[in-house]
Design an enzyme around this catalytic site. Structure first.
Site, PDB file in Angstrom:
ATOM      1  N   ASP A 149      27.783  48.529  33.097  1.00  0.00           N
ATOM      2  CA  ASP A 149      28.175  47.277  32.458  1.00  0.00           C
ATOM      3  C   ASP A 149      27.452  47.063  31.139  1.00  0.00           C
ATOM      4  OD1 ASP A 149      28.673  45.148  35.400  1.00  0.00           O
ATOM      5  OD2 ASP A 149      29.693  46.931  34.656  1.00  0.00           O
ATOM      6  N   SER A 150      26.161  47.419  31.120  1.00  0.00           N
ATOM      7  CA  SER A 150      25.367  47.192  29.901  1.00  0.00           C
ATOM      8  C   SER A 150      25.933  47.998  28.729  1.00  0.00           C
ATOM      9  CB  SER A 150      23.919  47.579  30.153  1.00  0.00           C
ATOM     10  OG  SER A 150      23.854  48.889  30.650  1.00  0.00           O
ATOM     11  N   ASP A 187      29.034  46.278  27.535  1.00  0.00           N
ATOM     12  CA  ASP A 187      28.696  45.106  26.721  1.00  0.00           C
ATOM     13  C   ASP A 187      28.323  45.520  25.298  1.00  0.00           C
ATOM     14  OD1 ASP A 187      27.105  43.297  29.461  1.00  0.00           O
ATOM     15  OD2 ASP A 187      29.206  43.532  28.869  1.00  0.00           O
ATOM     16  N   GLU A 213      59.680  51.132  44.533  1.00  0.00           N
ATOM     17  CA  GLU A 213      58.357  50.793  43.999  1.00  0.00           C
ATOM     18  C   GLU A 213      57.533  50.182  45.116  1.00  0.00           C
ATOM     19  OE1 GLU A 213      59.126  47.876  40.920  1.00  0.00           O
ATOM     20  OE2 GLU A 213      60.903  49.015  40.361  1.00  0.00           O
ATOM     21  N   LYS A 216      55.607  47.005  46.678  1.00  0.00           N
ATOM     22  CA  LYS A 216      55.720  45.558  46.553  1.00  0.00           C
ATOM     23  C   LYS A 216      54.306  44.998  46.420  1.00  0.00           C
ATOM     24  CE  LYS A 216      58.181  41.545  48.200  1.00  0.00           C
ATOM     25  NZ  LYS A 216      57.109  40.553  48.155  1.00  0.00           N
TER      26      LYS A 216
HETATM   27  S1  IVH Z   1      61.630  42.886  41.695  1.00  0.00           S
HETATM   28  C1  IVH Z   1      65.281  40.341  41.606  1.00  0.00           C
HETATM   29  N1  IVH Z   1      59.620  44.525  42.134  1.00  0.00           N
HETATM   30  O1  IVH Z   1      58.298  40.044  45.211  1.00  0.00           O
HETATM   31  C2  IVH Z   1      64.111  41.200  41.538  1.00  0.00           C
HETATM   32  N2  IVH Z   1      59.407  42.242  42.810  1.00  0.00           N
HETATM   33  O2  IVH Z   1      60.011  38.612  47.103  1.00  0.00           O
HETATM   34  C3  IVH Z   1      62.909  40.549  42.056  1.00  0.00           C
HETATM   35  N3  IVH Z   1      57.259  41.687  43.827  1.00  0.00           N
HETATM   36  O3  IVH Z   1      59.092  37.332  43.150  1.00  0.00           O
HETATM   37  C4  IVH Z   1      61.661  41.145  41.623  1.00  0.00           C
HETATM   38  N4  IVH Z   1      56.368  43.688  43.648  1.00  0.00           N
HETATM   39  O4  IVH Z   1      56.805  38.443  42.858  1.00  0.00           O
HETATM   40  C5  IVH Z   1      60.093  43.260  42.263  1.00  0.00           C
HETATM   41  N5  IVH Z   1      57.879  46.041  42.463  1.00  0.00           N
HETATM   42  C6  IVH Z   1      58.365  44.800  42.568  1.00  0.00           C
HETATM   43  C7  IVH Z   1      57.612  43.755  43.145  1.00  0.00           C
HETATM   44  C8  IVH Z   1      58.178  42.481  43.251  1.00  0.00           C
HETATM   45  C9  IVH Z   1      56.176  42.435  44.048  1.00  0.00           C
HETATM   46  C10 IVH Z   1      57.381  40.253  44.188  1.00  0.00           C
HETATM   47  C11 IVH Z   1      57.836  39.372  43.055  1.00  0.00           C
HETATM   48  C12 IVH Z   1      59.040  38.649  43.562  1.00  0.00           C
HETATM   49  C13 IVH Z   1      58.868  38.770  45.032  1.00  0.00           C
HETATM   50  C14 IVH Z   1      60.190  38.674  45.738  1.00  0.00           C
END
Ligand code: IVH
Length: 385
Positions: A25-26, A29, A107, A109
């Site tokens: 960290d130093s 900084d 992807e 979530k």
């Molecule tokens: S796509 C219509 N991709 O999940 C498309 N959402 O339950 C909607 N989220 O409000 C978003 N990872 O906050 C998408 N790879 C991802 C995501 C993602 C997390 C969340 C996002 C959304 C919620 C929906």
């Protein structure tokens, strides 16, 4: 100055996103200080993407409401292979014969908060929360302090309006640091990284938000995507190229491949630097997404393939005392059987009497049981006596 900015960006990414600092960290900084000094000496040369400026200037008195240009949708859920196959079948039902079995993109979530960002001619101008999907709160100043957020996109300097949506989250290591600090100072701790991220974005003082280890991951381009890009996977690759952090994607052709991706993410889950609660599967072609449209608040072209919950509530019926081989006595909680992390749990170790006192847990209480990966289940919270 450009060299220092590049170095600071690299270290910010290692620290905040990868949770794997490359220097002390130093030393960090010192780099930061060198840049501040140069900026003071040559104010005309301050670079638009200087990480020094990422600390907001004026405390916000209140958040203004902003109407989204396009509604921010939520996602439907599926929980197993059959639901997933049904989802893909429903997509097919809405497509012509020639369009059957489209490619999908998957992807992770991310378990954070959805945010919409706007850039005008490459310059960061606005960040808004999802809110009710139609209208959100203006959190431009707080989001501006997120270390891995690009404030200037040289490659988008000709795009009049670019809207990028994605997730703001707090990496696990930063969350634990923040809670440890709060505990030491006798302040209230956050229940999970998502809450901590939400609390940080709602800070009225951007300087406090700036001290919180947040990160932004882009997941869609909703306005201003170059016309040559016609897929979701292409859009994310482009976001990565122009300076955003995006999570890895996988293109799949059928339910089996989707399932394989889902299972591979479950395997990796514990080791990831941030929390996720499932995967998201999206029709890859942007033209087909447009054609499929949405129903009420959910797109027909995407759904969340969620993981089984890792923390669930159940009733603790009794506490029994188990005598081990060595004569050691261990309290064991007998639970109303419950599925947690994909496995049914009916016994939970309470370790020792100290743990019982710490939790103040008693027979008959409602409790939270947590089980992650191969770790043995434990009681993390007592809800009611
Ligand atoms: S796509 C219509 N991709 O999940 C498309 N959402 O339950 C909607 N989220 O409000 C978003 N990872 O906050 C998408 N790879 C991802 C995501 C993602 C997390 C969340 C996002 C959304 C919620 C929906």
């Amino acid at each position: 100055m450009r060299t220092l900015i590049a170095a600071l960006k690299t270290h910010n990414n290692a620290y905040y996103v990868l949770d794997n600092p490359m220097i002390e960290d130093s030393e960090y900084d010192q780099l930061r200080l060198s840049l501040i000094e140069l900026e003071e000496e040559y104010p005309d040369l301050v670079q638009p993407d200087s990480p020094i400026n990422q600390v907001g200037d004026v405390p916000l008195s209140a958040f203004t409401q902003v109407t989204h240009d396009l509604p921010m949708l939520s996602l439907g859920n599926v929980f197993d292979y059959d639901d997933l196959s049904d989802f893909m079948r429903r997509v097919n039902d809405r497509l012509s014969v020639a369009q059957q079995n489209p490619e999908y993109e998957m992807e992770m979530k991310l378990d954070g908060l959805a945010v919409s960002l706007k850039y005008e001619y490459g310059q960061y101008v606005q960040a808004v929360t999802r809110g009710d999907g139609q209208t959100g709160e203006d959190i431009t100043q707080n989001v501006k302090t997120i270390r891995n957020l690009p404030l200037w996109l040289a490659d988008a300097k000709d795009i009049e309006l670019l809207e990028v949506r994605g997730e703001v989250l707090m990496p696990k290591a930063g969350f634990e640091r923040l809670n440890r600090l709060a505990e030491e100072n006798g302040e209230k701790t956050f229940a999970n990284p998502r809450n901590a991220a939400a609390g940080s974005l709602r800070q009225l003082d951007p300087a406090v938000a700036a001290s919180r280890p947040l990160a932004f991951y882009g997941y869609s381009v909703n306005q201003g995507l170059p016309e040559r890009i016609d897929t979701q996977s292409g859009a994310l690759a482009w976001l990565g190229d122009i300076g955003f952090t995006v999570s890895a994607v996988r293109v799949v052709a059928n339910p089996r491949e989707a399932q394989a991706y889902y299972e591979s993410v479950i395997e990796k889950r514990e080791k990831l630097p941030f929390e996720i609660d499932g995967t998201v599967i999206k029709v890859n072609s942007l033209a087909l997404q447009q054609q499929l449209g949405f129903l009420s608040r959910e797109p027909r072209w995407a759904t969340a393939y969620k993981f089984p919950a890792e923390t669930v509530m159940t009733r603790l019926h009794t506490i029994e005392w188990q005598v081990g081989r060595t004569g050691q006595i261990t309290p064991v909680g007998k639970l109303e059987p419950v599925k947690v992390g994909g496995v049914t749990v009916s016994n939970v170790t309470l370790h020792n009497f100290g743990e019982i006192q710490r939790l103040d847990v008693r027979a008959g209480d409602m409790v939270s049981v947590h089980r992650a990966g191969d770790v043995i289940p434990k009681v993390t919270r007592v809800w009611e006596e």
